[in-house]
Design a protein around this motif. Structure first.
Motif, PDB file in Angstrom:
ATOM      1  N   MET A   1       0.834  -1.179   0.000  1.00 21.91           N
ATOM      2  CA  MET A   1       0.000   0.000   0.000  1.00 21.91           C
ATOM      3  C   MET A   1       0.886   1.252   0.000  1.00 21.91           C
ATOM      4  N   MET A   2       0.478   2.261  -0.758  1.00 17.12           N
ATOM      5  CA  MET A   2       1.270   3.485  -0.849  1.00 17.12           C
ATOM      6  C   MET A   2       1.023   4.392   0.343  1.00 17.12           C
ATOM      7  N   LYS A   3       2.085   5.016   0.783  1.00 15.74           N
ATOM      8  CA  LYS A   3       1.952   6.009   1.851  1.00 15.74           C
ATOM      9  C   LYS A   3       1.586   7.349   1.238  1.00 15.74           C
ATOM     10  N   GLY A   4       1.269   8.325   2.064  1.00 15.88           N
ATOM     11  CA  GLY A   4       0.812   9.621   1.602  1.00 15.88           C
ATOM     12  C   GLY A   4       1.860  10.461   0.889  1.00 15.88           C
ATOM     13  N   ASN A   5       3.149  10.249   1.158  1.00 16.78           N
ATOM     14  CA  ASN A   5       4.214  11.044   0.562  1.00 16.78           C
ATOM     15  C   ASN A   5       5.043  10.141  -0.333  1.00 16.78           C
ATOM     16  N   ASN A   6       4.610   9.982  -1.581  1.00 14.80           N
ATOM     17  CA  ASN A   6       5.217   9.018  -2.485  1.00 14.80           C
ATOM     18  C   ASN A   6       5.342   9.627  -3.870  1.00 14.80           C
ATOM     19  N   PHE A   7       6.511   9.461  -4.507  1.00 14.61           N
ATOM     20  CA  PHE A   7       6.773  10.020  -5.832  1.00 14.61           C
ATOM     21  C   PHE A   7       5.828   9.456  -6.888  1.00 14.61           C
ATOM     22  N   VAL A   8       5.615   8.154  -6.873  1.00 20.76           N
ATOM     23  CA  VAL A   8       4.734   7.516  -7.862  1.00 20.76           C
ATOM     24  C   VAL A   8       3.289   7.968  -7.666  1.00 20.76           C
ATOM     25  N   LEU A   9       2.877   8.107  -6.431  1.00 18.98           N
ATOM     26  CA  LEU A   9       1.542   8.640  -6.142  1.00 18.98           C
ATOM     27  C   LEU A   9       1.407  10.049  -6.704  1.00 18.98           C
ATOM     28  N   GLY A  10       2.445  10.851  -6.553  1.00 19.93           N
ATOM     29  CA  GLY A  10       2.434  12.203  -7.102  1.00 19.93           C
ATOM     30  C   GLY A  10       2.308  12.200  -8.613  1.00 19.93           C
ATOM     31  N   MET A  11       2.988  11.269  -9.278  1.00 16.96           N
ATOM     32  CA  MET A  11       2.865  11.179 -10.731  1.00 16.96           C
ATOM     33  C   MET A  11       1.440  10.810 -11.128  1.00 16.96           C
ATOM     34  N   ALA A  12       0.828   9.905 -10.385  1.00 12.03           N
ATOM     35  CA  ALA A  12      -0.556   9.513 -10.676  1.00 12.03           C
ATOM     36  C   ALA A  12      -1.512  10.677 -10.435  1.00 12.03           C
ATOM     37  N   ILE A  13      -1.321  11.397  -9.342  1.00 10.34           N
ATOM     38  CA  ILE A  13      -2.167  12.557  -9.053  1.00 10.34           C
ATOM     39  C   ILE A  13      -1.960  13.629 -10.117  1.00 10.34           C
ATOM     40  N   GLY A  14      -0.722  13.806 -10.552  1.00 12.08           N
ATOM     41  CA  GLY A  14      -0.408  14.804 -11.573  1.00 12.08           C
ATOM     42  C   GLY A  14      -1.036  14.508 -12.917  1.00 12.08           C
ATOM     43  N   LEU A  15      -1.439  13.273 -13.155  1.00 10.24           N
ATOM     44  CA  LEU A  15      -2.098  12.914 -14.416  1.00 10.24           C
ATOM     45  C   LEU A  15      -3.594  13.192 -14.405  1.00 10.24           C
ATOM     46  N   LEU A  16      -4.168  13.418 -13.241  1.00 13.46           N
ATOM     47  CA  LEU A  16      -5.622  13.587 -13.152  1.00 13.46           C
ATOM     48  C   LEU A  16      -6.146  14.761 -13.973  1.00 13.46           C
ATOM     49  N   PHE A  57       0.663  20.170  -1.603  1.00 12.85           N
ATOM     50  CA  PHE A  57       1.541  19.113  -1.090  1.00 12.85           C
ATOM     51  C   PHE A  57       2.835  19.668  -0.506  1.00 12.85           C
ATOM     52  N   TYR A  58       3.376  20.729  -1.087  1.00 14.27           N
ATOM     53  CA  TYR A  58       4.575  21.320  -0.487  1.00 14.27           C
ATOM     54  C   TYR A  58       4.275  21.934   0.876  1.00 14.27           C
ATOM     55  N   ARG A  59       3.127  22.530   1.053  1.00 17.15           N
ATOM     56  CA  ARG A  59       2.786  23.163   2.329  1.00 17.15           C
ATOM     57  C   ARG A  59       2.375  22.146   3.388  1.00 17.15           C
ATOM     58  N   ASN A  60       2.037  20.938   2.978  1.00 18.46           N
ATOM     59  CA  ASN A  60       1.598  19.910   3.928  1.00 18.46           C
ATOM     60  C   ASN A  60       2.574  18.747   4.001  1.00 18.46           C
ATOM     61  N   ASP A  61       3.855  19.034   3.850  1.00 19.88           N
ATOM     62  CA  ASP A  61       4.938  18.056   4.003  1.00 19.88           C
ATOM     63  C   ASP A  61       4.797  16.844   3.089  1.00 19.88           C
ATOM     64  N   GLY A  62       4.408  17.074   1.864  1.00 21.29           N
ATOM     65  CA  GLY A  62       4.328  16.004   0.869  1.00 21.29           C
ATOM     66  C   GLY A  62       5.300  16.261  -0.262  1.00 21.29           C
ATOM     67  N   GLU A  63       6.577  16.455   0.079  1.00 18.53           N
ATOM     68  CA  GLU A  63       7.565  16.875  -0.916  1.00 18.53           C
ATOM     69  C   GLU A  63       7.751  15.846  -2.027  1.00 18.53           C
ATOM     70  N   ARG A  64       7.799  14.584  -1.700  1.00 17.87           N
ATOM     71  CA  ARG A  64       7.968  13.557  -2.741  1.00 17.87           C
ATOM     72  C   ARG A  64       6.762  13.519  -3.678  1.00 17.87           C
ATOM     73  N   THR A  65       5.588  13.626  -3.122  1.00 18.27           N
ATOM     74  CA  THR A  65       4.368  13.652  -3.936  1.00 18.27           C
ATOM     75  C   THR A  65       4.379  14.881  -4.844  1.00 18.27           C
ATOM     76  N   ALA A  66       4.775  16.023  -4.310  1.00 21.72           N
ATOM     77  CA  ALA A  66       4.836  17.251  -5.102  1.00 21.72           C
ATOM     78  C   ALA A  66       5.843  17.118  -6.237  1.00 21.72           C
ATOM     79  N   LYS A  67       6.956  16.452  -5.992  1.00 26.02           N
ATOM     80  CA  LYS A  67       7.946  16.259  -7.054  1.00 26.02           C
ATOM     81  C   LYS A  67       7.394  15.385  -8.176  1.00 26.02           C
ATOM     82  N   GLY A  68       6.590  14.396  -7.837  1.00 25.63           N
ATOM     83  CA  GLY A  68       5.944  13.573  -8.854  1.00 25.63           C
ATOM     84  C   GLY A  68       4.954  14.371  -9.685  1.00 25.63           C
ATOM     85  N   ILE A  69       4.191  15.237  -9.027  1.00 25.88           N
ATOM     86  CA  ILE A  69       3.246  16.100  -9.735  1.00 25.88           C
ATOM     87  C   ILE A  69       4.012  17.052 -10.648  1.00 25.88           C
TER      88      ILE A  69
END
Length: 88
Positions: A1-16, A57-69
Motif C-alpha cells: 500500500m502506498m503512503k501519503g508522501n510518495n513520488f509515484v503517487l504524485g505522478m498519478a495525481i499529476g495525471l488527473l 503538497f509542499y505546504r503539507n509536508d508532501g515533498e515527494r508527492t509534489a515532485k511527482g506532480i
C-alpha cells in the motif's frame, strides 16, 4: 500500500487534471464553447490545477508527492508544446 508522501503517487495525481482535460476536449464540445480557436486553453486550466496541487503538497509536508506532480506537469507541457507546434 502506498503512503501519503510518495513520488509515484504524485505522478498519478499529476495525471488527473491533464487526463480530464484531454477527455473533455476530445469527447465533448467543451473546447468550442469555452475557447474557440484556442486549443491550449483547456490544457492551461489543467496546468493551473496541478500548480494548486503542488502548493498543497509542499505546504503539507508532501515533498515527494509534489515532485511527482511537478515531473508529470513538466512532461505534459513539453508534450503540449510538441504536439501543438507552439515553438518552431
Amino acid at each position: 500500500m502506498m503512503k501519503g508522501n510518495n513520488f509515484v503517487l504524485g505522478m498519478a495525481i499529476g495525471l488527473l487534471f491533464p487526463m480530464v482535460s484531454y477527455l473533455l476536449t476530445t469527447y465533448t464540445e467543451l473546447q468550442q464553447v469555452v475557447a474557440p480557436g484556442k486549443p491550449a486553453a483547456i490544457y492551461l486550466v489543467a496546468g493551473l490545477g496541478n500548480l494548486l496541487l503542488l502548493r498543497y503538497f509542499y505546504r503539507n509536508d508532501g515533498e515527494r508527492t509534489a515532485k511527482g506532480i511537478m515531473l508529470t506537469t513538466f512532461i505534459g507541457i513539453l508534450a503540449l508544446v510538441y504536439t501543438l507546434k507552439i515553438l518552431g
